[in-house]
Design a protein around this motif. Sequence first.
Motif, PDB file in Angstrom:
ATOM      1  N   VAL A 185       0.842  -1.203   0.000  1.00 29.53           N
ATOM      2  CA  VAL A 185       0.000   0.000   0.000  1.00 29.53           C
ATOM      3  C   VAL A 185       0.869   1.242   0.000  1.00 29.53           C
ATOM      4  O   VAL A 185       2.014   1.227   0.471  1.00 29.53           O
ATOM      5  CB  VAL A 185      -0.959   0.027   1.218  1.00 29.53           C
ATOM      6  CG1 VAL A 185      -1.883  -1.165   1.183  1.00 29.53           C
ATOM      7  CG2 VAL A 185      -0.184   0.067   2.524  1.00 29.53           C
ATOM      8  N   SER A 189      -1.753   5.418   2.881  1.00 30.39           N
ATOM      9  CA  SER A 189      -2.797   4.473   3.264  1.00 30.39           C
ATOM     10  C   SER A 189      -2.327   3.446   4.293  1.00 30.39           C
ATOM     11  O   SER A 189      -3.148   2.694   4.828  1.00 30.39           O
ATOM     12  CB  SER A 189      -3.312   3.723   2.019  1.00 30.39           C
ATOM     13  OG  SER A 189      -4.084   4.560   1.204  1.00 30.39           O
ATOM     14  N   THR A 193      -4.644   1.350   6.949  1.00 29.69           N
ATOM     15  CA  THR A 193      -4.860  -0.061   6.609  1.00 29.69           C
ATOM     16  C   THR A 193      -4.519  -0.967   7.792  1.00 29.69           C
ATOM     17  O   THR A 193      -5.263  -1.909   8.103  1.00 29.69           O
ATOM     18  CB  THR A 193      -4.007  -0.451   5.391  1.00 29.69           C
ATOM     19  OG1 THR A 193      -4.308   0.427   4.296  1.00 29.69           O
ATOM     20  CG2 THR A 193      -4.282  -1.883   4.968  1.00 29.69           C
ATOM     21  N   VAL A 218      -8.404   1.862  -0.160  1.00 30.38           N
ATOM     22  CA  VAL A 218      -6.957   1.834   0.057  1.00 30.38           C
ATOM     23  C   VAL A 218      -6.263   2.193  -1.249  1.00 30.38           C
ATOM     24  O   VAL A 218      -6.710   1.795  -2.328  1.00 30.38           O
ATOM     25  CB  VAL A 218      -6.497   0.425   0.520  1.00 30.38           C
ATOM     26  CG1 VAL A 218      -4.988   0.364   0.639  1.00 30.38           C
ATOM     27  CG2 VAL A 218      -7.142   0.063   1.839  1.00 30.38           C
TER      28      VAL A 218
END
Length: 603
Positions: A185, A189, A193, A218
């Motif tokens: 990611v 994010s 997450t 995301v």
Amino acid sequence: MEESLNGGPDHGLPLQYIMESLPEAFHIIDAEGVILYANPKCLELYEVRPEDIGKQSFFSYWAEENKRVHWFDNIMNGGRSDGFEMRLKNPSGKEIWTVASSITIQYQGQTCILSTVSDITEKKRLEADLKRNEEKYSLLTEFTADVIWVYNLWSERFTYLSPSYFELTGFTVEEGLANKLSTHVMQESYAATREFLEKSQNDFLEDPSAQKNCLMEVCLQCKDGNGIWVEISIKNRYNKDGEIETVGVSRNIEERKQAENEIRYLSYHDQLTGLFNRRFYEEELGKMKFQKNLPFALILCDINVIKLTNDAFGHMTGDDLLKRFADVLTGELRSGDVAARIGGDEFVLLLSKTDRTGAEKLAACIREGIERSNAENPDSPILSVSFGWAVKDNADERFEAIFLQAEERMYSQKLREGDARKKEMVQLVLQKLFARERWELVHSENVGRLSMAIGAAMGLEIAALEQLWALGRLHDIGKIGISEKILNKHEALSQEEWMEIRRHPEIGYQILRSVDKYAPIAEAVLSHHEWYDGSGYPRKLKGQEILLGARIVAVAEAYDKMVSGDSFSKPVSRAVAASELLAGSGTQFDPEIVELFLSEVIE
């Protein structure tokens, strides 16, 4: 050892009774496959009648001959076979699956095969269904555009990624499985997450049966360094080792996010200039922490003569002025400054930690940018802006009071400079008109002189004569808003083109009425094509309803067009022009003015 089913040692129960009571099928066949004995379960399974025992061949049941041969050879050569699966078809055509364990025995004086057979048809059906389901879900997993994944929350590693992961991110599945969550990611994010996954794990530990699907947006990391937005849906479970893992689906929502960003941008930005709009400005004020941003400066900006520009050159030209000013602001504002268009021609600048000196310096820089813009666009209307600023020095001052101070200063400057700018605009319009139509310059001066001469013959005062001179020169200024193609057309005009030509008195009126110097003649410009009998345009006035100046210009203009010619007609002699004026006396023209013009002016 040969032994009869009905004979042999007595161990409490006859052997045949035991065989016939078994829950599994039991049969004996000879080397040719003929069924020599079958217990009731076997008779039922094979659909064999008792009277067919000794006649029915077991080999005829096999659906796969090669497997039958293999089974038979294994037993005859090795003496036994355990757990061999048979696909059989009974006489009614029904397919059955069995598993058999077999040995060779001596029975009825020959080598035979004794088998115990279990019906596994239902099991095979379930296995086939399971296989079909696995294939179906495998196809869904392998070929869906969404990425299906499994993440072990305890080891913090991905244990499965569907092939579409490569299509989505550019990483191979192998690379993805080797990467940590922080690589999957984007940085912006990552924290959200992790928090999302940890919360879902805690909820699962609290009550595994109560968990629901969880959704989150995301931004995934792509191999090229860019990010791509996905919506993930997850659910937790225990794996075979008792560890908690997350099963998730990632769906590409990049187009949706772009659309949302565009909507968000449009909701907070002015579509024409690209600056923030009034909605953003008002919301920004509501969130502003003035205490931390003092001194706080406010600059109001108002573009001068924008309405005059729209009337004279059209709204596209007016829009161009607005965009030019927005470009100047964008080039001069500092990081953190906010510029918003809050009205048609009004802009506001919000400047944190800026005192009066800073506000004045910024305004001076913007003025210099305006001058550069005017120099770079010599063929466009002049960009002129009035400014007003005020500074909030302490938290107790109301912002509304600061705004009013800035507004008062802006309007004060606008009053001082506004009329001069409007006069400049009128002169610019004339220059453009005369540059486009050279004969219009000569015609306007001729009409001005003739109109003054008529006024003088009437005994009007000097001030009235000066107005007639201005009226004569400006009576056709509205033609700046008419297509050059129509004005220069030599053949007959269409009805639509004549309707366009007839707009020029109204355009001229709109240009002149907002300028103090020319406001007194604006009404006459609007009426100079009215006819004395009421059949003219645009308002069908008649007789004395038409202003004197308009009636004078009507005669002077008609005469000059006839003797000088224009785009639509060739010049005629003065005598012919005079006779045409007489012919129109009382209908198109004021008869008294025609008589005075012919008797005292042109003579």
